[in-house]
Design an enzyme around this catalytic site. Structure first.
Site, short mmCIF file in Angstrom:
data_model
loop_
_atom_site.label_atom_id
_atom_site.label_comp_id
_atom_site.label_asym_id
_atom_site.label_seq_id
_atom_site.Cartn_x
_atom_site.Cartn_y
_atom_site.Cartn_z
N LYS A 111 0.59 -0.86 0.20
CA LYS A 111 0.14 0.18 0.15
C LYS A 111 0.88 1.56 0.08
O LYS A 111 0.82 2.08 -1.00
CB LYS A 111 -0.54 0.16 1.34
CG LYS A 111 -1.77 -1.26 1.11
CD LYS A 111 -3.20 -0.95 2.17
CE LYS A 111 -4.12 -1.72 1.54
NZ LYS A 111 -5.45 -2.67 2.51
N LYS A 190 -3.64 -8.39 -9.10
CA LYS A 190 -4.59 -8.01 -8.59
C LYS A 190 -5.76 -7.37 -8.52
O LYS A 190 -5.53 -6.00 -8.15
CB LYS A 190 -3.88 -8.25 -6.68
CG LYS A 190 -5.49 -8.80 -5.82
CD LYS A 190 -4.27 -8.49 -3.91
CE LYS A 190 -5.11 -7.36 -3.88
NZ LYS A 190 -4.92 -7.53 -2.57
N LYS A 193 -9.36 -2.26 -5.07
CA LYS A 193 -9.60 -0.58 -5.19
C LYS A 193 -8.94 0.07 -4.79
O LYS A 193 -8.54 1.62 -5.79
CB LYS A 193 -10.30 -0.66 -3.58
CG LYS A 193 -12.10 -0.84 -3.49
CD LYS A 193 -12.95 -1.15 -2.58
CE LYS A 193 -12.54 -2.19 -1.31
NZ LYS A 193 -13.17 -3.27 -0.93
P1 TYM Z 1 -10.53 -6.58 1.54
O1 TYM Z 1 -11.54 -5.16 2.09
O2 TYM Z 1 -8.98 -5.97 1.28
O3 TYM Z 1 -10.92 -7.74 1.39
C1 TYM Z 1 -12.12 -8.84 1.67
C2 TYM Z 1 -11.65 -10.36 1.05
O4 TYM Z 1 -12.24 -10.10 -0.33
C3 TYM Z 1 -10.56 -11.08 -0.71
N1 TYM Z 1 -10.22 -10.05 -2.11
C4 TYM Z 1 -9.73 -11.04 -2.83
N2 TYM Z 1 -9.37 -12.14 -3.13
C5 TYM Z 1 -9.14 -12.54 -4.27
N3 TYM Z 1 -8.46 -11.74 -5.45
C6 TYM Z 1 -9.18 -10.59 -5.38
N4 TYM Z 1 -8.54 -9.43 -6.42
C7 TYM Z 1 -9.50 -9.99 -4.07
N5 TYM Z 1 -8.94 -8.50 -3.50
C8 TYM Z 1 -10.15 -9.11 -2.10
C9 TYM Z 1 -9.43 -10.67 0.19
O5 TYM Z 1 -8.31 -11.47 0.50
C10 TYM Z 1 -10.28 -11.15 1.74
O6 TYM Z 1 -10.71 -12.11 2.29
N6 TYM Z 1 -8.54 -6.84 6.56
C11 TYM Z 1 -9.26 -7.63 5.74
C12 TYM Z 1 -10.29 -7.65 6.84
C13 TYM Z 1 -10.64 -7.81 7.54
C14 TYM Z 1 -10.28 -9.74 8.13
C15 TYM Z 1 -10.40 -9.91 9.70
C16 TYM Z 1 -10.27 -10.65 7.32
C17 TYM Z 1 -10.39 -7.23 8.65
N7 TYM Z 1 -10.57 -8.09 9.54
C18 TYM Z 1 -10.75 -10.59 9.77
C19 TYM Z 1 -10.57 -12.22 8.03
C20 TYM Z 1 -10.57 -11.75 9.38
C21 TYM Z 1 -9.24 -6.95 4.58
O7 TYM Z 1 -8.43 -5.99 4.45
O8 TYM Z 1 -10.03 -7.50 3.45
#
Ligand code: TYM
Length: 311
Positions: A111, A190, A193
């Site tokens: 990031k 990947k 956003k």
């Molecule tokens: P976030 O909000 O970035 O993404 C949510 C979920 O979507 C998956 N993901 C993807 N999977 C495959 N290909 C992609 N291009 C792609 N983009 C996003 C992410 O792997 C995720 O599973 N830190 C986490 C949110 C979080 C969380 C938690 C997750 C906060 N606390 C506790 C699990 C357990 C995040 O930023 O996900």
């Protein structure tokens, strides 16, 4: 029964990477398993500074999970900021892990490399995520590949706490669906956003068409790799073979076929989504928040005693 825990940041309109990487696998898992699904609004605050947008995304994203068919009999759906134990435990974990561990965080490094402001919240983000997971004695964390290291860090935090204060936290395991571990975006990287290469999940047909038309295609070969990689999510390779054979070299026709397939796939969910009101969402989150709070506060009572702040 194994307990699941997962979370998604309400940092914008959900995209098909979130859907195939997280929402769909979760909806499927919650058919036979129980657990929690969290709107990670405090995590989103590390990058989103627009209060109206954060509130709106939290509501809209919750509608998305419901429209995708999340089973509320088995999943407690709640918002992170409604359960203050998350930030409280995150602080305690911050006091146990070395800076050097956080400095190795891929998500943080990526990031910052992409120009996201390197605030302290972004840096300690993995310990808030560890707190999310550990508070509920989670067994399994279903996520996309990009979150693997964060689940490893949650195990590390559990070990550090258990070593310092005695056995308290379970070490969770990540569950990553190989087929969709990394859903590529319109530029082949990947889908994310922050990389501005997304195809919105519940966008209008025009928005979807615009995103698909912007998929980067190379001028060699008859199968545009980036188009095909996304198309595979919506149809089997056997179904796609004749389409790609007939339209060899015609990238525009293949993109149009992809737009049709995305639209047909999303359309029933879109209809379900239109029937869900903001008030429905608020009531569901309130109910989920109360259930999550009951579990989290029982766990924190033990943690407070163990660290020595309960007198
Ligand atoms: P976030 O909000 O970035 O993404 C949510 C979920 O979507 C998956 N993901 C993807 N999977 C495959 N290909 C992609 N291009 C792609 N983009 C996003 C992410 O792997 C995720 O599973 N830190 C986490 C949110 C979080 C969380 C938690 C997750 C906060 N606390 C506790 C699990 C357990 C995040 O930023 O996900």
């Amino acid at each position: 029964m194994k307990r699941l825990f997962t979370g998604l940041q309400p940092s914008g309109q959900l995209h098909i990477g979130n859907y195939f990487g997280a929402i769909k696998p979760n909806v499927d898992l919650f058919v036979d398993n129980e657990g929690l699904m969290m709107v990670a609004d405090y995590h989103a605050l590390t990058s989103l500074k627009d209060s109206a947008a954060l509130a709106k995304n939290s509501i809209e994203n919750t509608k998305d999970y419901l429209a995708a068919g999340l089973n509320l009999e088995h999943a407690i759906l709640f918002k992170q900021s409604d359960v203050s134990e998350h930030t409280e435990l995150a602080w305690i974990l911050d006091c146990l892990v070395p800076i050097s561990l956080l400095e190795l965080g891929h998500a943080y490094k990526d990031k910052v490399a992409k120009g996201v402001e390197a605030n302290a919240g972004l840096f300690t983000y993995p310990m808030l995520m560890a707190a999310d997971i550990l508070l509920y004695d989670t067994d399994i964390v279903p996520v996309g590949e990009d979150q693997r290291q964060h689940v490893e860090y949650a195990r590390e935090a559990a070990k550090k706490f258990n070593n310092a204060y005695g056995e308290t936290f379970k070490e969770p395991q990540e569950k990553i669906d190989k087929a969709v571990a990394v859903v590529p975006g319109t530029d082949g990287q990947k889908m994310s956003k922050s990389y501005k290469n997304t195809i919105p999940l519940f966008g209008s047909r025009d928005e979807i068409a615009k995103a698909v038309m912007s998929i980067v295609t190379d001028s060699t070969g008859d199968k545009p790799a980036n188009v095909y990689a996304i198309h595979k999510l919506f149809k089997s390779e056997a179904e796609l073979a004749p389409v790609y054979e007939q339209n060899k070299g015609s990238y525009k026709a293949l993109k149009e076929a992809l737009i049709e397939d995305i639209d047909a796939f999303i359309s029933p969910m879109r209809t379900r989504r239109e029937a869900i009101s903001d008030e429905d969402v608020k009531a569901i989150l309130k109910d989920g928040g109360a259930k999550a709070k009951a579990l989290a506060s029982a766990k924190m009572a033990d943690v407070r005693k163990k660290v020595g702040v309960a007198l």
